[in-house]
Design a protein around this motif. Structure first.
Motif, mmCIF file in Angstrom:
data_model
loop_
_atom_site.group_PDB
_atom_site.id
_atom_site.type_symbol
_atom_site.label_atom_id
_atom_site.label_comp_id
_atom_site.label_asym_id
_atom_site.label_seq_id
_atom_site.Cartn_x
_atom_site.Cartn_y
_atom_site.Cartn_z
ATOM 1 N N ALA B 191 -25.626 -0.814 7.237
ATOM 2 C CA ALA B 191 -24.175 -0.617 7.139
ATOM 3 C C ALA B 191 -23.652 0.150 8.345
ATOM 4 C CB ALA B 191 -23.837 0.128 5.846
ATOM 5 N N ARG B 192 -24.387 1.206 8.734
ATOM 6 C CA ARG B 192 -23.975 2.010 9.899
ATOM 7 C C ARG B 192 -24.023 1.180 11.181
ATOM 8 N NH1 ARG B 192 -27.713 6.586 7.655
ATOM 9 N NH2 ARG B 192 -26.233 7.770 6.396
ATOM 10 N N GLN B 193 -25.136 0.438 11.319
ATOM 11 C CA GLN B 193 -25.343 -0.383 12.511
ATOM 12 C C GLN B 193 -24.197 -1.390 12.676
ATOM 13 O OE1 GLN B 193 -29.358 -1.915 12.254
ATOM 14 N NE2 GLN B 193 -29.054 -3.133 14.120
ATOM 15 N N LEU B 194 -23.843 -2.013 11.568
ATOM 16 C CA LEU B 194 -22.818 -3.049 11.587
ATOM 17 C C LEU B 194 -21.455 -2.466 11.969
ATOM 18 C CD1 LEU B 194 -22.352 -6.056 10.939
ATOM 19 C CD2 LEU B 194 -21.901 -5.404 8.585
ATOM 20 N N GLN B 195 -21.100 -1.324 11.358
ATOM 21 C CA GLN B 195 -19.818 -0.688 11.649
ATOM 22 C C GLN B 195 -19.744 -0.213 13.097
ATOM 23 O OE1 GLN B 195 -16.661 1.009 10.036
ATOM 24 N NE2 GLN B 195 -16.866 -1.186 9.685
ATOM 25 N N ALA B 196 -20.880 0.319 13.592
ATOM 26 C CA ALA B 196 -20.915 0.805 14.971
ATOM 27 C C ALA B 196 -20.713 -0.351 15.938
ATOM 28 C CB ALA B 196 -22.239 1.518 15.247
ATOM 29 N N ALA B 197 -21.307 -1.507 15.613
ATOM 30 C CA ALA B 197 -21.224 -2.652 16.515
ATOM 31 C C ALA B 197 -19.852 -3.321 16.445
ATOM 32 C CB ALA B 197 -22.320 -3.663 16.178
ATOM 33 N N ASP B 198 -19.271 -3.380 15.258
ATOM 34 C CA ASP B 198 -17.987 -4.056 15.100
ATOM 35 C C ASP B 198 -17.233 -3.428 13.925
ATOM 36 O OD1 ASP B 198 -15.827 -5.657 14.631
ATOM 37 O OD2 ASP B 198 -16.928 -7.555 14.734
ATOM 38 N N PRO B 199 -16.235 -2.597 14.233
ATOM 39 C CA PRO B 199 -15.530 -1.859 13.172
ATOM 40 C C PRO B 199 -14.780 -2.758 12.184
ATOM 41 C CG PRO B 199 -14.986 -0.992 15.349
ATOM 42 C CD PRO B 199 -15.749 -2.257 15.569
ATOM 43 N N VAL B 247 -27.439 7.120 -2.738
ATOM 44 C CA VAL B 247 -27.279 6.065 -1.735
ATOM 45 C C VAL B 247 -25.794 5.756 -1.509
ATOM 46 C CG1 VAL B 247 -27.613 3.598 -1.315
ATOM 47 C CG2 VAL B 247 -29.507 4.992 -2.168
ATOM 48 N N TRP B 248 -25.080 5.543 -2.590
ATOM 49 C CA TRP B 248 -23.719 5.010 -2.472
ATOM 50 C C TRP B 248 -22.747 6.046 -1.923
ATOM 51 C CZ3 TRP B 248 -24.707 0.178 -2.601
ATOM 52 C CH2 TRP B 248 -23.664 -0.745 -2.552
ATOM 53 N N ASP B 249 -22.989 7.342 -2.224
ATOM 54 C CA ASP B 249 -22.144 8.398 -1.672
ATOM 55 C C ASP B 249 -22.107 8.343 -0.147
ATOM 56 O OD1 ASP B 249 -20.938 9.712 -3.779
ATOM 57 O OD2 ASP B 249 -22.653 11.022 -4.151
ATOM 58 N N GLN B 250 -23.253 8.000 0.449
ATOM 59 C CA GLN B 250 -23.294 7.918 1.915
ATOM 60 C C GLN B 250 -22.344 6.828 2.411
ATOM 61 O OE1 GLN B 250 -27.380 7.893 3.628
ATOM 62 N NE2 GLN B 250 -28.080 8.108 1.522
ATOM 63 N N LEU B 251 -22.378 5.668 1.724
ATOM 64 C CA LEU B 251 -21.520 4.563 2.152
ATOM 65 C C LEU B 251 -20.042 4.926 1.991
ATOM 66 C CD1 LEU B 251 -23.436 1.541 0.567
ATOM 67 C CD2 LEU B 251 -23.501 2.327 2.936
ATOM 68 N N ILE B 252 -19.726 5.631 0.896
ATOM 69 C CA ILE B 252 -18.329 5.983 0.637
ATOM 70 C C ILE B 252 -17.852 7.048 1.629
ATOM 71 C CG2 ILE B 252 -16.746 7.061 -1.016
ATOM 72 C CD1 ILE B 252 -18.384 5.758 -3.248
ATOM 73 N N SER B 253 -18.630 8.130 1.769
ATOM 74 C CA SER B 253 -18.153 9.251 2.584
ATOM 75 C C SER B 253 -18.054 8.868 4.060
ATOM 76 C CB SER B 253 -19.054 10.466 2.388
ATOM 77 O OG SER B 253 -20.344 10.181 2.879
ATOM 78 N N GLU B 254 -18.915 7.933 4.510
ATOM 79 C CA GLU B 254 -18.855 7.545 5.918
ATOM 80 C C GLU B 254 -17.891 6.373 6.149
ATOM 81 O OE1 GLU B 254 -22.834 7.031 7.558
ATOM 82 O OE2 GLU B 254 -23.580 8.586 6.211
ATOM 83 N N GLY B 255 -17.223 5.948 5.081
ATOM 84 C CA GLY B 255 -16.245 4.869 5.236
ATOM 85 C C GLY B 255 -16.871 3.534 5.610
ATOM 86 N N LEU B 256 -18.068 3.277 5.077
ATOM 87 C CA LEU B 256 -18.784 2.055 5.454
ATOM 88 C C LEU B 256 -18.476 0.879 4.535
ATOM 89 C CD1 LEU B 256 -22.236 3.710 6.249
ATOM 90 C CD2 LEU B 256 -20.447 3.040 7.860
ATOM 91 N N LEU B 257 -17.636 1.120 3.516
ATOM 92 C CA LEU B 257 -17.316 0.046 2.576
ATOM 93 C C LEU B 257 -15.908 -0.484 2.842
ATOM 94 C CD1 LEU B 257 -18.591 1.744 -0.710
ATOM 95 C CD2 LEU B 257 -19.747 -0.066 0.566
ATOM 96 N N SER B 258 -15.765 -1.788 2.815
ATOM 97 C CA SER B 258 -14.432 -2.374 2.918
ATOM 98 C C SER B 258 -13.671 -2.064 1.632
ATOM 99 C CB SER B 258 -14.554 -3.887 3.108
ATOM 100 O OG SER B 258 -13.348 -4.509 2.738
ATOM 101 N N ASP B 259 -12.380 -1.713 1.773
ATOM 102 C CA ASP B 259 -11.629 -1.384 0.554
ATOM 103 C C ASP B 259 -10.842 -2.585 0.026
ATOM 104 O OD1 ASP B 259 -9.707 -1.553 2.443
ATOM 105 O OD2 ASP B 259 -9.012 0.522 2.278
ATOM 106 N N THR B 260 -11.332 -3.778 0.328
ATOM 107 C CA THR B 260 -10.713 -4.982 -0.213
ATOM 108 C C THR B 260 -11.118 -5.136 -1.682
ATOM 109 O OG1 THR B 260 -11.003 -6.002 1.947
ATOM 110 C CG2 THR B 260 -10.470 -7.459 0.116
ATOM 111 N N PRO B 261 -10.152 -5.171 -2.600
ATOM 112 C CA PRO B 261 -10.520 -5.300 -4.016
ATOM 113 C C PRO B 261 -11.237 -6.627 -4.301
ATOM 114 C CG PRO B 261 -8.202 -4.690 -3.769
ATOM 115 C CD PRO B 261 -8.702 -5.067 -2.416
ATOM 116 N N GLY B 262 -12.271 -6.560 -5.134
ATOM 117 C CA GLY B 262 -13.034 -7.750 -5.481
ATOM 118 C C GLY B 262 -12.155 -8.818 -6.122
#
Lengths: 294, 448
Positions: B191-199, B247-262
């Motif tokens: 997730a980090r790698q992907l965001q770093a490469a393309d926000p 695990v999931w707290d890391q994704l949330i706090s670093e803003g690695l999740l898209s906030d598009t509703p399912g």
């Protein structure tokens, strides 16, 4: 002889009003009475139904979720209603001024959104508000920064207010416009002879004539604000965490009964909101009519 | 603002609907009590099919219409009226209202696994073991069979299942040189790698979804809910829950999740254009991708769900079956239809053709099903991964007897952690507090 004919005419009167009375009792009085009845009971998944007196009311008074929703619609009302009514007033005065070209077109164009079903209107605005693919995304791209975020916590009430204003400016404009139409022409003539300018005419004649209409429009708008439901409920799918299940009192009542099967609590919310709305509407009417008498 | 007339109408509608929903209750609740309906046995089913009759069946599955047609052809004496009463919660609301009213419920109804305990609890569903359907146990995967057995009663037959797997966009992974994650740590790293490469690209989209969260907790070994009669225990801070939030707290706090509703239009677009790179979701997803995300064809692949320590383990996500209601006037015929619907190969073939993922072991073990190549997934034999996931589902999970309500307030509580990027534990504690309060109000004995 006289008593006989009087009673006969009374029966006749009743026969004429009966169709109305039956429908009124069935669709208005019965549901209200039933809601009051419901609010005095509590039905549980385990343990069945029991009479609890005023306990539901006592709980609602200390229910933080209910008051959060209530304060939210109050805030909404205090800001959105004046903005909308001023816009409607300006539009009505402009169309009535006889200085506007194609005033018929403007009248219809401003009124048109009211004819769009609320659900369709909200869905449409939902697309416009989309900050990834919607019009707002394009705007943000063009500005080079995320200036607008219609679904964020800070913006959501503005976003909803914008939709509601768009929907109802035309409706209120029409109320004002029709009030202006009945102003007798000789008043204007007299004003002209006295040398009154356009703004003087507005202040001295038009606004006076509009007072009753403004009171009516304000009452309608207050009731509508307290009943806020369609717009946030539909936008909820797009902003699920920002628009909570208790975002407005009506949404709270809806979710209590349809998600939580808490019909009794839901009926209590409905009654309390009904009473609050009636009191506020009555106060506005009282103040409005007192001014008129003066 | 609305006119007072429509405002009034709205109040009345709400009041009247609530009134109607409750109205029948007082008069008719005795008939709903007792649960099982008429006692019967296996021979009744064949006799009922022979004799025929009329049934109503509520379902929103895409295969329902073809299945009903095939059934009526095989059993011409039976007339099944199919009604689409809305998708999931919409249908449950109607069903709940019909149960309260004491009439109006269908004979056979589709209910997802998470909602079953709620309807089983109120004795609204027929215990199918009286018709010998409990002997079909070996025909179904262990986790789905567990889901239709609530508190010692067989309250439905499984139709589909949703063992979770990792769906990922191979093209996006290749473009940025990301390896398919096998553990959750690797997933966070990707997730980090992907965001770093393309926000503009996100590992996945998650704005807080009760079904997803409970499945993730399930996989992590958490068992936050347990029911024993009217005793309910809730612990949304057990070891498994903490493993997942770690695990999931890391994704949330670093803003690695898209906030598009399912399930929003933007979500489908994101799945098609690569901005949402993976989905951890049930095995029914390929059918959805094929029908709703045509742009993703050729890009998507399936891998086993990442794990915490390398030991394969999965959870169920979604899925459900059908049940016979206690209101049914012909429960034997309804049970016979249900047996055909979810056990007869002719019916299951129709179900598979519509893109469903089965719950039946015969299909899950069928070499033809397992070895089928999916064109959408670039020729990958996706069912190899998905059927293995079905075998890896850990056991012992249960939902709350008021899970439908619980899920409805998820956004109010846990959703706030997503929106504010605060620790999930706080949101989960809030959720738990409200669930305990609700359970107490509803007459359950709730312990934490």
């Amino acid at each position: 002889m006289t008593t006989l004919s009087r009673s006969r005419s009374e029966w006749k009167g009743l026969a004429f009003t009966a169709p109305f009375l039956i429908v009124f009792l069935l669709v208005f009085v019965a549901p209200v009475v039933y809601s009051v009845y419901l609010s005095l009971f509590r039905e549980q998944m385990v343990g069945g139904n029991a009479f609890v007196g005023l306990e539901n009311y006592a709980e609602l008074v200390v229910d933080a979720q209910f008051w959060e929703g209530f304060l939210r619609v109050l805030l909404f009302l205090v800001i959105q209603v004046p903005v909308m009514l001023v816009l409607a007033l300006v539009a009505a005065l402009a169309i009535d001024s006889a200085r506007l070209h194609a005033s018929g077109f403007f009248r219809i164009a401003i009124f048109l959104p009211y004819a769009v079903p609320a659900v369709v209107a909200v869905l449409m605005w939902g697309f416009i508000y989309g900050d990834q693919f919607g019009l707002v995304a394009n705007l943000n791209d063009w500005l080079g920064a995320s200036v607008f975020a219609p679904f964020s916590r800070d913006w959501i009430l503005v976003s909803i207010g914008n939709i509601v204003t768009w929907e109802f400016v035309g409706y209120n404009m029409l109320i004002f416009y029709s009030a202006l139409k009945v102003v007798p022409g000789d008043l204007y003539e007299a004003a002209e002879l006295d040398g009154a300018g356009a703004f003087r005419v507005i202040r001295a004649i038009k606004l006076q004539a509009l007072r009753g209409a403004i009171v009516i429009a304000t009452i309608f708008s207050i009731i509508g604000s307290f009943q806020l439901f369609n717009e946030p409920n539909i936008l909820r799918t797009l902003a699920p965490n920002i628009i909570t299940t208790f975002f407005t009192p009506n949404m709270y009542a809806y979710n209590l009964s349809f998600s939580g099967q808490q019909y009794n609590a839901s009926a209590t919310v409905a009654i309390v909101m009904g009473v609050i709305t009636a009191v506020i509407a009555y106060v506005v009417q009282l103040r409005g009519s007192r001014k008129e008498e003066r | 603002m609305s006119s007072s007339r429509s405002a009034l109408r709205r109040t009345l509608t709400i009041a009247a609907t609530a009134a109607l929903a409750i109205g029948g209750l007082a008069a008719c609740s005795p008939s709903a009590a007792g649960g099982g309906g008429a006692a019967g046995d296996p021979a009744d089913l064949d006799a009922a099919l022979e004799k025929g009759g009329e049934l109503t069946y509520w379902s929103w599955t895409p295969s329902a219409e073809a299945q009903v047609a095939a059934f009526e052809e095989a059993y011409p004496n039976v007339d099944v009226e199919l009604v689409n009463a809305g998708t999931n919660t919409e249908e449950y609301t109607k069903l709940q209202n019909a149960i309260k009213a004491g009439s109006g419920a269908p004979d056979v109804v589709q209910i997802e696994y998470y909602a079953l305990p709620q309807f089983a609890m109120s004795d609204s569903l027929v215990d199918l073991s009286q018709y010998g359907l409990d002997e079909l146990e070996d025909d179904y995967s262990a986790s789905t069979w567990g889901a239709v057995n609530v508190d010692g009663k067989l309250v439905g037959l499984p139709q589909d299942s949703g063992p979770m797997a990792l769906f990922y966009n191979q093209t996006v992974f290749d473009q940025f040189g990301i390896a398919v994650p096998e553990t959750w740590d690797q997933y966070v790293e990707a997730a980090r790698q992907l965001q770093a490469a393309d926000p503009t690209k996100f590992i996945t989209a998650d704005t807080g979804d009760a079904g997803f969260t409970t499945s993730m907790i399930w996989q992590a070994g958490g068992r936050p809910f347990s029911i024993d009669g009217t005793d309910v225990a809730i612990d949304l801070a057990d070891e498994g829950v903490q493993k997942w939030t770690g695990v999931w707290d890391q994704l949330i706090s670093e803003g690695l999740l898209s906030d598009t509703p399912g399930w929003s239009d933007e979500w489908y677009q994101g799945l098609g254009d690569g901005s949402i790179a993976t989905l951890v979701i049930g095995a029914w997803m390929p059918g959805v991708l094929e029908s709703s995300v045509p742009d993703g064809a050729g890009h998507w692949r399936v891998a086993p769900m990442p794990t915490y320590d390398g030991t394969p383990v999965a959870a169920e996500n979604g899925g459900g079956g059908q049940s016979v209601t206690s209101q049914s006037k012909n429960p034997a015929l309804a049970a016979a239809f249900l047996r055909w619907l979810n056990n007869d190969p002719a019916s299951i073939d129709v179900f598979l053709e519509s893109g469903g993922f089965p719950a039946t072991t015969a299909e899950l073990d069928d070499p033809e099903f397992v070895g089928a190549e999916s064109e959408y997934f670039g020729g990958q034999k996706i069912n190899e991964v998905l059927t293995q996931a079905s075998k890896d589902v850990s056991t012992g999970w249960s939902y709350l007897p008021y899970q439908v309500y619980a899920n409805s307030i998820f956004g109010d509580t846990v959703g706030q952690a997503y929106a504010n990027r605060t620790p999930l534990a706080d949101g989960l504690a809030d959720w738990q507090a409200q669930l305990v309060e609700y359970g107490d109000e509803q007459g359950f004995t709730v312990s934490e």
